[in-house]
Scaffold this motif. Structure first.
Motif, PDB file in Angstrom:
ATOM      1  N   GLN A  34       0.832  -1.204   0.000  1.00 16.05           N
ATOM      2  CA  GLN A  34       0.000   0.000   0.000  1.00 16.05           C
ATOM      3  C   GLN A  34       0.868   1.255   0.000  1.00 16.05           C
ATOM      4  O   GLN A  34       0.554   2.239  -0.674  1.00 16.05           O
ATOM      5  CB  GLN A  34      -0.915   0.017   1.221  1.00 16.05           C
ATOM      6  CG  GLN A  34      -2.035  -0.974   1.171  1.00 16.05           C
ATOM      7  CD  GLN A  34      -2.817  -1.026   2.478  1.00 16.05           C
ATOM      8  OE1 GLN A  34      -2.463  -0.378   3.460  1.00 16.05           O
ATOM      9  NE2 GLN A  34      -3.879  -1.813   2.489  1.00 16.05           N
ATOM     10  N   GLY A  35       1.963   1.238   0.769  1.00 18.75           N
ATOM     11  CA  GLY A  35       2.862   2.383   0.810  1.00 18.75           C
ATOM     12  C   GLY A  35       3.537   2.651  -0.521  1.00 18.75           C
ATOM     13  O   GLY A  35       3.663   3.799  -0.954  1.00 18.75           O
ATOM     14  N   ILE A  36       3.964   1.587  -1.184  1.00 19.74           N
ATOM     15  CA  ILE A  36       4.598   1.748  -2.498  1.00 19.74           C
ATOM     16  C   ILE A  36       3.599   2.303  -3.508  1.00 19.74           C
ATOM     17  O   ILE A  36       3.899   3.226  -4.267  1.00 19.74           O
ATOM     18  CB  ILE A  36       5.194   0.408  -2.978  1.00 19.74           C
ATOM     19  CG1 ILE A  36       6.403   0.030  -2.112  1.00 19.74           C
ATOM     20  CG2 ILE A  36       5.594   0.480  -4.445  1.00 19.74           C
ATOM     21  CD1 ILE A  36       6.893  -1.382  -2.327  1.00 19.74           C
ATOM     22  N   LEU A  37       2.389   1.745  -3.506  1.00 20.19           N
ATOM     23  CA  LEU A  37       1.355   2.254  -4.418  1.00 20.19           C
ATOM     24  C   LEU A  37       0.985   3.700  -4.080  1.00 20.19           C
ATOM     25  O   LEU A  37       0.762   4.519  -4.981  1.00 20.19           O
ATOM     26  CB  LEU A  37       0.118   1.359  -4.366  1.00 20.19           C
ATOM     27  CG  LEU A  37       0.288  -0.035  -4.961  1.00 20.19           C
ATOM     28  CD1 LEU A  37      -0.975  -0.861  -4.768  1.00 20.19           C
ATOM     29  CD2 LEU A  37       0.660   0.039  -6.424  1.00 20.19           C
ATOM     30  N   GLY A  38       0.933   4.029  -2.796  1.00 19.54           N
ATOM     31  CA  GLY A  38       0.654   5.404  -2.390  1.00 19.54           C
ATOM     32  C   GLY A  38       1.734   6.362  -2.845  1.00 19.54           C
ATOM     33  O   GLY A  38       1.450   7.498  -3.243  1.00 19.54           O
ATOM     34  N   CYS A  39       2.984   5.904  -2.800  1.00 20.47           N
ATOM     35  CA  CYS A  39       4.103   6.721  -3.273  1.00 20.47           C
ATOM     36  C   CYS A  39       3.982   6.980  -4.770  1.00 20.47           C
ATOM     37  O   CYS A  39       4.140   8.116  -5.231  1.00 20.47           O
ATOM     38  CB  CYS A  39       5.416   6.019  -2.944  1.00 20.47           C
ATOM     39  SG  CYS A  39       6.873   6.937  -3.393  1.00 20.47           S
ATOM     40  N   VAL A  40       3.678   5.955  -5.531  1.00 16.98           N
ATOM     41  CA  VAL A  40       3.561   6.101  -6.992  1.00 16.98           C
ATOM     42  C   VAL A  40       2.371   6.987  -7.355  1.00 16.98           C
ATOM     43  O   VAL A  40       2.495   7.907  -8.177  1.00 16.98           O
ATOM     44  CB  VAL A  40       3.439   4.707  -7.653  1.00 16.98           C
ATOM     45  CG1 VAL A  40       3.063   4.817  -9.115  1.00 16.98           C
ATOM     46  CG2 VAL A  40       4.735   3.935  -7.491  1.00 16.98           C
ATOM     47  N   VAL A  41       1.239   6.736  -6.720  1.00 15.99           N
ATOM     48  CA  VAL A  41       0.043   7.531  -7.018  1.00 15.99           C
ATOM     49  C   VAL A  41       0.238   8.977  -6.570  1.00 15.99           C
ATOM     50  O   VAL A  41      -0.136   9.916  -7.292  1.00 15.99           O
ATOM     51  CB  VAL A  41      -1.206   6.897  -6.361  1.00 15.99           C
ATOM     52  CG1 VAL A  41      -2.407   7.824  -6.423  1.00 15.99           C
ATOM     53  CG2 VAL A  41      -1.532   5.568  -7.022  1.00 15.99           C
ATOM     54  N   GLY A  42       0.824   9.177  -5.391  1.00 18.56           N
ATOM     55  CA  GLY A  42       1.060  10.532  -4.906  1.00 18.56           C
ATOM     56  C   GLY A  42       2.013  11.309  -5.796  1.00 18.56           C
ATOM     57  O   GLY A  42       1.783  12.490  -6.097  1.00 18.56           O
ATOM     58  N   ALA A  43       3.084  10.647  -6.246  1.00 18.68           N
ATOM     59  CA  ALA A  43       4.036  11.311  -7.134  1.00 18.68           C
ATOM     60  C   ALA A  43       3.396  11.625  -8.481  1.00 18.68           C
ATOM     61  O   ALA A  43       3.592  12.710  -9.039  1.00 18.68           O
ATOM     62  CB  ALA A  43       5.276  10.444  -7.319  1.00 18.68           C
ATOM     63  N   SER A  44       2.616  10.685  -8.999  1.00 19.42           N
ATOM     64  CA  SER A  44       1.951  10.911 -10.292  1.00 19.42           C
ATOM     65  C   SER A  44       0.946  12.054 -10.204  1.00 19.42           C
ATOM     66  O   SER A  44       0.882  12.906 -11.100  1.00 19.42           O
ATOM     67  CB  SER A  44       1.237   9.646 -10.753  1.00 19.42           C
ATOM     68  OG  SER A  44       2.156   8.595 -10.907  1.00 19.42           O
ATOM     69  N   ALA A  45       0.175  12.077  -9.139  1.00 20.64           N
ATOM     70  CA  ALA A  45      -0.818  13.140  -8.976  1.00 20.64           C
ATOM     71  C   ALA A  45      -0.138  14.503  -8.815  1.00 20.64           C
ATOM     72  O   ALA A  45      -0.587  15.502  -9.399  1.00 20.64           O
ATOM     73  CB  ALA A  45      -1.704  12.846  -7.778  1.00 20.64           C
ATOM     74  N   ALA A  46       0.940  14.543  -8.038  1.00 20.93           N
ATOM     75  CA  ALA A  46       1.636  15.812  -7.849  1.00 20.93           C
ATOM     76  C   ALA A  46       2.283  16.278  -9.154  1.00 20.93           C
ATOM     77  O   ALA A  46       2.268  17.476  -9.461  1.00 20.93           O
ATOM     78  CB  ALA A  46       2.687  15.663  -6.754  1.00 20.93           C
ATOM     79  N   TYR A  47       2.856  15.360  -9.910  1.00 22.97           N
ATOM     80  CA  TYR A  47       3.480  15.735 -11.178  1.00 22.97           C
ATOM     81  C   TYR A  47       2.429  16.245 -12.172  1.00 22.97           C
ATOM     82  O   TYR A  47       2.625  17.258 -12.845  1.00 22.97           O
ATOM     83  CB  TYR A  47       4.246  14.548 -11.764  1.00 22.97           C
ATOM     84  CG  TYR A  47       5.060  14.919 -12.974  1.00 22.97           C
ATOM     85  CD1 TYR A  47       6.221  15.663 -12.850  1.00 22.97           C
ATOM     86  CD2 TYR A  47       4.664  14.524 -14.253  1.00 22.97           C
ATOM     87  CE1 TYR A  47       6.971  16.019 -13.952  1.00 22.97           C
ATOM     88  CE2 TYR A  47       5.407  14.864 -15.364  1.00 22.97           C
ATOM     89  CZ  TYR A  47       6.561  15.615 -15.215  1.00 22.97           C
ATOM     90  OH  TYR A  47       7.297  15.962 -16.315  1.00 22.97           O
ATOM     91  N   THR A  48       1.305  15.537 -12.243  1.00 24.21           N
ATOM     92  CA  THR A  48       0.225  15.975 -13.128  1.00 24.21           C
ATOM     93  C   THR A  48      -0.299  17.345 -12.702  1.00 24.21           C
ATOM     94  O   THR A  48      -0.520  18.232 -13.545  1.00 24.21           O
ATOM     95  CB  THR A  48      -0.921  14.941 -13.133  1.00 24.21           C
ATOM     96  OG1 THR A  48      -0.390  13.673 -13.504  1.00 24.21           O
ATOM     97  CG2 THR A  48      -2.028  15.344 -14.078  1.00 24.21           C
ATOM     98  N   GLY A  49      -0.479  17.525 -11.398  1.00 26.48           N
ATOM     99  CA  GLY A  49      -0.947  18.818 -10.908  1.00 26.48           C
ATOM    100  C   GLY A  49       0.035  19.939 -11.182  1.00 26.48           C
ATOM    101  O   GLY A  49      -0.357  21.061 -11.539  1.00 26.48           O
TER     102      GLY A  49
END
Length: 138
Positions: A34-49
């Motif tokens: 869950q932490g790894i997926l959260g890291c990937v999703v969080g980074a992707s969302a921040a980059y897109t934003g």
């Protein structure tokens, strides 16, 4: 027979000493995923934003978007992992407490059975106890 935990086998004595060890390791594995997926999703969302923000306001640089996405990804992964790990720890403590209560109950029952057997073997009545209200019981 060894208990399988992850990729390694654990001795029976260790598994008996720590009740709920297998459930805890499964929970921890899920927490890390869950932490790894959260890291990937969080980074992707921040980059897109940050890309959308840069389109709207061209002041921000490209390097800011990368740094911001890395920081957001690591932070979100850490928060998700720490929350899931705390849940796993609480679960393990509850499993250990339940196992301890079951063991203490078994010990009490075993001592009662032994006392009754001794009373039957010696042909004398079992000890009669009284509670604080004066009621008698064996």
């Amino acid at each position: 027979m060894p208990v399988k935990i992850g990729l390694t086998d654990t001795e029976d004595s260790v598994a008996e000493k720590y009740p709920g060890l297998q459930e805890y390791t499964v929970c921890q594995s899920k927490a890390f995923v869950q932490g790894i997926l959260g890291c990937v999703v969080g980074a992707s969302a921040a980059y897109t934003g940050s890309i959308l923000f840069r389109r709207r306001f061209p002041i921000a640089s490209k390097h800011t978007a990368v740094v911001l996405s890395i920081v957001c990804g690591v932070t979100s992964g850490y928060i998700i992992t720490s929350i899931a790990t705390q849940k796993c720890q609480n679960m393990w403590v509850n499993l250990a407490n339940d196992a301890q209560q079951v063991n203490s109950h078994k010990i009490k029952e075993h001592t009662k059975i032994q006392a009754l057997r001794k009373a039957l073997e010696s042909d004398r009545p079992a000890e009669v106890h009284k509670n604080k209200y004066g009621d008698s019981f064996e």
